[in-house]
Design a protein around this motif. Structure first.
Motif, short mmCIF file in Angstrom:
data_model
loop_
_atom_site.label_atom_id
_atom_site.label_comp_id
_atom_site.label_asym_id
_atom_site.label_seq_id
_atom_site.Cartn_x
_atom_site.Cartn_y
_atom_site.Cartn_z
N LYS A 78 4.41 -22.44 6.18
CA LYS A 78 3.66 -23.01 5.06
C LYS A 78 2.82 -21.93 4.40
N PRO A 79 2.24 -22.25 3.21
CA PRO A 79 1.39 -21.26 2.53
C PRO A 79 0.26 -20.69 3.38
N HIS A 80 -0.23 -21.47 4.35
CA HIS A 80 -1.33 -20.95 5.18
C HIS A 80 -0.88 -19.84 6.13
N ASP A 81 0.45 -19.60 6.22
CA ASP A 81 0.94 -18.49 7.03
C ASP A 81 0.82 -17.16 6.31
N VAL A 82 0.37 -17.18 5.06
CA VAL A 82 0.11 -15.96 4.28
C VAL A 82 -1.36 -15.93 3.91
N ASN A 83 -2.00 -14.79 4.15
CA ASN A 83 -3.40 -14.62 3.79
C ASN A 83 -3.51 -13.97 2.41
N GLU A 84 -4.04 -14.70 1.47
CA GLU A 84 -4.11 -14.22 0.10
C GLU A 84 -5.14 -13.09 -0.04
N GLY A 85 -4.86 -12.20 -1.00
CA GLY A 85 -5.82 -11.14 -1.32
C GLY A 85 -5.82 -9.97 -0.37
N THR A 86 -4.86 -9.90 0.53
CA THR A 86 -4.81 -8.77 1.47
C THR A 86 -4.14 -7.56 0.82
N PRO A 87 -4.51 -6.35 1.21
CA PRO A 87 -3.90 -5.15 0.62
C PRO A 87 -2.47 -4.96 1.09
N ARG A 88 -1.80 -4.00 0.48
CA ARG A 88 -0.42 -3.68 0.86
C ARG A 88 -0.35 -3.24 2.32
N LEU A 89 0.66 -3.75 3.02
CA LEU A 89 0.90 -3.30 4.39
C LEU A 89 1.98 -2.23 4.43
N TRP A 90 2.80 -2.17 3.38
CA TRP A 90 3.83 -1.13 3.24
C TRP A 90 3.81 -0.62 1.81
#
Length: 337
Positions: A78-90
């Motif tokens: 679900k959408p809550h499995d993604v944390n919004e506003g986080t910087p690039r990881l790659w």
């Protein structure tokens, strides 16, 4: 009972494959949402939007089928499995490289699911998904080739005549004087594919290890890094023996971010999916290799991958992250009555 009198009920393979597709497609949706928040290239942005729409439609279609069958809808991601506003990881080129790898997996899975489907609407669904995945793969291949980051297998001299094998030593991989014969094009292609996939997987594991919240999960991803390195090094040595450089690229690297863009649950699921697919690819490579030393190495690596998959499953179960696939009725209890 089927939802409509003239429509046959779903069989076990169809239920299982729809469940698997729902899991994978809801995960892909979450990754695309994260990629869309960082995309700067217009061409890749268009590919992401089209892939998102196709994946969303697939989820809605499966949901509708399940509802008509009065079956439970999987949880998936679900959408809550993604944390919004986080910087690039790659870096920015990793995103299309990752989806390029995933499109290859989808092509294989959906083509197989077609052959395991019996109801017409399910066959049509997987035929459509196969075509869509092939189209996305083609667009991503063109994009990555234009960016100069998709490493091609080595060029070879065109065959001028047809030859037949007359010496049994061809299968052992060694000539009379103990020297290994050169790889054939089939073996090179299988090795190249395995290394290319593991290089992308290695960067995935590096990123995941940097941001995992659970210590045991972080240690697991570090093991994944080392396993990918082992695959790359072991198979790359076969190429180096023939003076062929293994595939490598300057792009698609993890950044130094320590902020998790995804839930540990979703990162573990993806790792399990890729490792399981890696087992299948390893088996395919062993089956089509005509040099006995290659299957020996691949069997050793397969044993390590299998152990890695098992440990991942245990971690997911311990944390309540493993969604159980639909079960068949346990008729074995009848024999104990």
């Amino acid at each position: 009972m089927p939802a409509h009198p003239n429509e046959p009920s779903l069989v076990s393979s169809e239920i299982g494959n729809l469940w698997m597709t729902y899991q994978e497609k809801t995960m892909i949706l979450r990754f695309i949402e994260y990629f869309l928040a960082h995309v700067t290239d217009d061409t890749f942005h268009s590919i992401l939007e089209d892939l998102y729409a196709q994946s969303q439609q697939a989820v809605e279609t499966i949901t509708l089928i399940m509802e008509k069958e009065k079956a439970a809808i999987p949880v998936g991601f679900k959408p809550h499995d993604v944390n919004e506003g986080t910087p690039r990881l790659w870096d920015e080129l990793y995103d299309p490289m990752f989806l390029h790898m995933m499109s290859k997996i989808e092509i294989n899975l959906f083509a197989m699911y077609v052959t395991m489907s019996y109801r017409q609407d399910i066959r049509q669904l997987y035929q459509q998904l196969t075509i869509q995945s092939q189209h996305i793969f083609d667009r991503l291949s063109t994009f990555l080739l234009e960016k100069g980051v998709l490493v091609k297998p080595p060029m070879v001299t065109m065959p001028k005549e047809v030859n037949f094998v007359h010496e049994l030593d061809y299968l052992s991989g060694y000539h009379l004087f103990g020297e290994s014969r050169s790889l054939n094009t089939i073996e090179v292609s299988l090795i190249h594919h395995a290394i290319e996939t593991n290089l992308i997987g290695m960067q995935l594991m590096i990123g995941f290890a940097q941001v995992a919240n659970n210590n045991k999960v972080r240690e697991y991803f570090i093991k994944g890094m080392k396993l990918s390195k082992d695959v790359e090094t072991s198979l790359g040595e076969f190429l180096r023996q023939d003076y062929i450089e293994p595939p490598a690229t300057h792009a698609g690297k993890a950044t130094h971010s320590k902020i998790a863009p995804f839930s540990d649950k979703m990162m573990m699921y993806l790792t399990s999916l890729l490792a399981t697919f890696g087992l299948g690819s390893n088996a395919l490579g062993s089956a089509f290799s005509l040099r006995s030393d290659l299957p020996v190495t691949m069997t050793r690596l397969a044993s390590k991958i299998l152990s890695f998959v098992k440990e991942g499953g245990e971690i997911m179960i311990q944390n309540g992250w493993m969604e159980e696939p639909p079960q068949i009725e346990d008729r074995r209890q009848l024999t104990k009555a």
